[in-house]
Motif scaffolding. Sequence first.
Motif, PDB file in Angstrom:
ATOM      1  N   GLY A 128      14.201  17.643  -3.969  1.00 51.86           N
ATOM      2  CA  GLY A 128      13.294  17.184  -2.931  1.00 51.86           C
ATOM      3  C   GLY A 128      12.942  18.283  -1.947  1.00 51.86           C
ATOM      4  N   SER A 129      11.858  18.084  -1.256  1.00 51.62           N
ATOM      5  CA  SER A 129      11.384  19.037  -0.252  1.00 51.62           C
ATOM      6  C   SER A 129      11.000  18.290   1.013  1.00 51.62           C
ATOM      7  CB  SER A 129      10.171  19.800  -0.785  1.00 51.62           C
ATOM      8  OG  SER A 129       9.480  20.452   0.266  1.00 51.62           O
ATOM      9  N   LEU A 130      11.295  18.880   2.168  1.00 51.88           N
ATOM     10  CA  LEU A 130      10.970  18.219   3.425  1.00 51.88           C
ATOM     11  C   LEU A 130       9.462  18.081   3.634  1.00 51.88           C
ATOM     12  CD1 LEU A 130      13.630  19.798   5.822  1.00 51.88           C
ATOM     13  CD2 LEU A 130      13.633  17.527   4.753  1.00 51.88           C
ATOM     14  N   GLY A 131       8.698  18.727   2.806  1.00 49.65           N
ATOM     15  CA  GLY A 131       7.249  18.566   2.881  1.00 49.65           C
ATOM     16  C   GLY A 131       6.808  17.135   2.620  1.00 49.65           C
ATOM     17  N   PHE A 132       7.663  16.344   1.971  1.00 54.48           N
ATOM     18  CA  PHE A 132       7.277  14.952   1.684  1.00 54.48           C
ATOM     19  C   PHE A 132       7.095  14.153   2.964  1.00 54.48           C
ATOM     20  CE2 PHE A 132      11.677  13.779   2.482  1.00 54.48           C
ATOM     21  CZ  PHE A 132      11.616  12.440   2.846  1.00 54.48           C
ATOM     22  N   LEU A 133       7.668  14.618   4.060  1.00 48.66           N
ATOM     23  CA  LEU A 133       7.525  13.898   5.324  1.00 48.66           C
ATOM     24  C   LEU A 133       6.082  13.893   5.823  1.00 48.66           C
ATOM     25  CD1 LEU A 133      10.766  15.154   7.073  1.00 48.66           C
ATOM     26  CD2 LEU A 133      10.305  12.823   6.286  1.00 48.66           C
ATOM     27  N   ASP A 134       5.302  14.859   5.368  1.00 47.92           N
ATOM     28  CA  ASP A 134       3.881  14.898   5.731  1.00 47.92           C
ATOM     29  C   ASP A 134       2.998  14.241   4.674  1.00 47.92           C
ATOM     30  OD1 ASP A 134       4.281  16.318   8.158  1.00 47.92           O
ATOM     31  OD2 ASP A 134       4.598  18.151   6.988  1.00 47.92           O
ATOM     32  N   ASP A 135       3.616  13.824   3.559  1.00 47.72           N
ATOM     33  CA  ASP A 135       2.879  13.142   2.496  1.00 47.72           C
ATOM     34  C   ASP A 135       3.811  12.147   1.800  1.00 47.72           C
ATOM     35  OD1 ASP A 135       0.892  12.483   0.627  1.00 47.72           O
ATOM     36  OD2 ASP A 135       1.488  14.106  -0.734  1.00 47.72           O
ATOM     37  N   PRO A 136       4.355  11.185   2.555  1.00 45.61           N
ATOM     38  CA  PRO A 136       5.351  10.271   1.972  1.00 45.61           C
ATOM     39  C   PRO A 136       4.808   9.392   0.853  1.00 45.61           C
ATOM     40  CG  PRO A 136       4.654   9.486   4.136  1.00 45.61           C
ATOM     41  CD  PRO A 136       4.093  10.867   3.973  1.00 45.61           C
ATOM     42  N   GLN A 137       3.486   9.221   0.815  1.00 42.45           N
ATOM     43  CA  GLN A 137       2.888   8.384  -0.221  1.00 42.45           C
ATOM     44  C   GLN A 137       2.477   9.182  -1.462  1.00 42.45           C
ATOM     45  OE1 GLN A 137       3.523   5.481   0.495  1.00 42.45           O
ATOM     46  NE2 GLN A 137       3.771   5.730   2.705  1.00 42.45           N
ATOM     47  N   ALA A 138       2.842  10.476  -1.488  1.00 40.29           N
ATOM     48  CA  ALA A 138       2.581  11.332  -2.654  1.00 40.29           C
ATOM     49  C   ALA A 138       1.128  11.267  -3.092  1.00 40.29           C
ATOM     50  CB  ALA A 138       3.510  10.944  -3.806  1.00 40.29           C
ATOM     51  N   GLU A 139       0.237  11.461  -2.137  1.00 37.06           N
ATOM     52  CA  GLU A 139      -1.194  11.375  -2.410  1.00 37.06           C
ATOM     53  C   GLU A 139      -1.821  12.732  -2.697  1.00 37.06           C
ATOM     54  OE1 GLU A 139      -2.815   7.733   0.220  1.00 37.06           O
ATOM     55  OE2 GLU A 139      -1.785   9.279   1.402  1.00 37.06           O
ATOM     56  N   ARG A 140      -1.070  13.810  -2.399  1.00 39.62           N
ATOM     57  CA  ARG A 140      -1.650  15.152  -2.537  1.00 39.62           C
ATOM     58  C   ARG A 140      -0.875  15.971  -3.567  1.00 39.62           C
ATOM     59  NH1 ARG A 140      -1.415  14.682   3.306  1.00 39.62           N
ATOM     60  NH2 ARG A 140       0.274  16.229   3.402  1.00 39.62           N
ATOM     61  N   GLY A 141      -1.566  16.926  -4.164  1.00 38.84           N
ATOM     62  CA  GLY A 141      -0.912  17.923  -5.005  1.00 38.84           C
ATOM     63  C   GLY A 141      -0.510  17.462  -6.393  1.00 38.84           C
ATOM     64  N   GLY A 142      -1.027  16.364  -6.870  1.00 36.47           N
ATOM     65  CA  GLY A 142      -0.649  15.883  -8.196  1.00 36.47           C
ATOM     66  C   GLY A 142       0.670  15.128  -8.148  1.00 36.47           C
ATOM     67  N   TYR A 143       0.807  14.143  -8.998  1.00 41.62           N
ATOM     68  CA  TYR A 143       1.991  13.279  -8.957  1.00 41.62           C
ATOM     69  C   TYR A 143       3.028  13.727  -9.983  1.00 41.62           C
ATOM     70  CZ  TYR A 143       4.819   9.055  -8.583  1.00 41.62           C
ATOM     71  OH  TYR A 143       5.848   8.172  -8.370  1.00 41.62           O
ATOM     72  N   SER A 144       4.246  13.956  -9.509  1.00 46.54           N
ATOM     73  CA  SER A 144       5.373  14.266 -10.379  1.00 46.54           C
ATOM     74  C   SER A 144       6.467  13.238 -10.110  1.00 46.54           C
ATOM     75  CB  SER A 144       5.906  15.675 -10.088  1.00 46.54           C
ATOM     76  OG  SER A 144       7.203  15.838 -10.618  1.00 46.54           O
ATOM     77  N   GLY A 150       0.784  -1.226   0.000  1.00 46.56           N
ATOM     78  CA  GLY A 150       0.000   0.000   0.000  1.00 46.56           C
ATOM     79  C   GLY A 150       0.814   1.273   0.000  1.00 46.56           C
ATOM     80  N   PHE A 151       2.126   1.168  -0.326  1.00 47.72           N
ATOM     81  CA  PHE A 151       2.996   2.343  -0.331  1.00 47.72           C
ATOM     82  C   PHE A 151       3.262   2.814  -1.753  1.00 47.72           C
ATOM     83  CE2 PHE A 151       4.791   0.000   3.505  1.00 47.72           C
ATOM     84  CZ  PHE A 151       3.961   0.662   4.393  1.00 47.72           C
ATOM     85  N   GLU A 152       3.487   4.107  -1.908  1.00 49.71           N
ATOM     86  CA  GLU A 152       3.898   4.645  -3.202  1.00 49.71           C
ATOM     87  C   GLU A 152       5.198   3.968  -3.610  1.00 49.71           C
ATOM     88  OE1 GLU A 152       5.902   6.597  -6.143  1.00 49.71           O
ATOM     89  OE2 GLU A 152       6.622   6.892  -4.086  1.00 49.71           O
ATOM     90  N   ALA A 153       5.277   3.506  -4.867  1.00 53.46           N
ATOM     91  CA  ALA A 153       6.334   2.575  -5.275  1.00 53.46           C
ATOM     92  C   ALA A 153       7.737   3.155  -5.206  1.00 53.46           C
ATOM     93  CB  ALA A 153       6.045   2.075  -6.690  1.00 53.46           C
ATOM     94  N   THR A 154       7.923   4.419  -5.586  1.00 60.22           N
ATOM     95  CA  THR A 154       9.265   5.001  -5.577  1.00 60.22           C
ATOM     96  C   THR A 154       9.792   5.128  -4.155  1.00 60.22           C
ATOM     97  OG1 THR A 154       8.769   6.237  -7.603  1.00 60.22           O
ATOM     98  CG2 THR A 154      10.657   6.978  -6.301  1.00 60.22           C
ATOM     99  N   PHE A 155       8.985   5.657  -3.266  1.00 57.53           N
ATOM    100  CA  PHE A 155       9.374   5.805  -1.861  1.00 57.53           C
ATOM    101  C   PHE A 155       9.626   4.443  -1.230  1.00 57.53           C
ATOM    102  CE2 PHE A 155       8.059   6.321   2.671  1.00 57.53           C
ATOM    103  CZ  PHE A 155       9.046   7.218   3.059  1.00 57.53           C
ATOM    104  N   ALA A 156       8.783   3.471  -1.578  1.00 55.13           N
ATOM    105  CA  ALA A 156       8.922   2.131  -1.004  1.00 55.13           C
ATOM    106  C   ALA A 156      10.216   1.465  -1.451  1.00 55.13           C
ATOM    107  CB  ALA A 156       7.729   1.274  -1.403  1.00 55.13           C
ATOM    108  N   THR A 157      10.515   1.560  -2.740  1.00 55.67           N
ATOM    109  CA  THR A 157      11.698   0.890  -3.287  1.00 55.67           C
ATOM    110  C   THR A 157      12.988   1.600  -2.914  1.00 55.67           C
ATOM    111  OG1 THR A 157      10.378   0.137  -5.176  1.00 55.67           O
ATOM    112  CG2 THR A 157      12.780   0.062  -5.407  1.00 55.67           C
TER     113      THR A 157
END
Length: 282
Positions: free
Chosen positions: A145-161, A103-110
Motif C-alpha cells: 500500500g501507499s499513503l497516496g491512496f488517502l488522496d484517491d480512496p475510491q481508486a478512480e485515478r491511475g488505472g485499477y489494480s 458510491g464507494f469503491e468496494a474493497t475500500f468500503a468493505t
Amino acid sequence: MREKVCLITGATSGIGLESARGLAGQGATVVLAGRDPGRGEAALAEIRRTVPDAKLDLMLADLTSLASVRKLAEDFQRKYSRLDVLLNNAGLIIDRRKVTPDGFEATFATNHLAHFLLTHQLLELLKASGASRVVNVSSEAHRMGSLGFLDDPQAERGGYSGMRVYGNSKLANILFTRGLKRRLEGTKVTTNSLHPGVVRTGFGLNSEGILKYLVKLSSPFMLTVEGGARTSVYLASSPEVEGVSGRYFIKSKVARESRAAQDDAATEKLWQKSAELTGVGS
C-alpha cells in the motif's frame, strides 16, 4: 472466555469461521455476522459439530452497505448488553473496480469503511463492557500500500489494480488501529491488528483474472484456516495481551509495520476522511 460476548464479521467461512470456533470452544458467546443466511446456518452447524455446547448466534449484514452496517450495530445492541470482543475480520479482494450502493469503491468500503463505522457504532458498548478488545485483521499486503491512496480512496485515478487497492485497504486497517488506540486512551478497551498468514480459504477465488489462478497455484503452500485463525483468537482471548494496544501481530508476536503504517499524520487524515465518508463524528 465464559460469560464474554464476541462479534465477528465475515464469520461464515475461512478464518472468520475458525476464529468463531476457537472462541466458542473457550466458552464465549459468539455472534457470527455474514450476509448469506444459508451459509450462516451452515457455519453454525459446522461449529456445533466440533463444539456441541457452543453458544452461537447469527446476524445478517452486507458490509458493502453502510445502512446494513448500522442495522447490524442496532440489532446487536438491541439483543446484547455487552460486547467483549469485536473481531473485524471480513475482507474482499477483486480485480475489477466495483462501486457499492453508497458510491464507494468496494474493497475500500468493505475492508475499511464498514469496520470503521461498525466500531464507531459499538464503541460505547465496548467501553461499558470493561476490558474489551477490538481486533482488526490486516495483512502483510499492507506493505504494497501507499499513503497516496488517502488522496484517491475510491481508486478512480491511475488505472485499477486489485492487489494495490487491497494493499491500501490493509494499510488502512493498521492506520485505523493506531487512530482508535489514541481515542481509547483512558478506557479499558484495547485494539490491535494482525497478519493471519497466507491462508488456504476461498479468498480471492471470486476474482475473474490472473489473481484467481495465482491463488489456486499457491494454495498447496498456504496455511490451514485453523493456523490462519490462531493469531485472531490469541488477540481476542489471551491474558498475555491484556492492556496491550495499538500493536501489529504476526504469529501471535508483535511485529513491525511498514513505515507508512506508522505515519501519525496519515493516521489522522484517514480518520477524518473516514468519519466524513461514513457520516460519523471525528
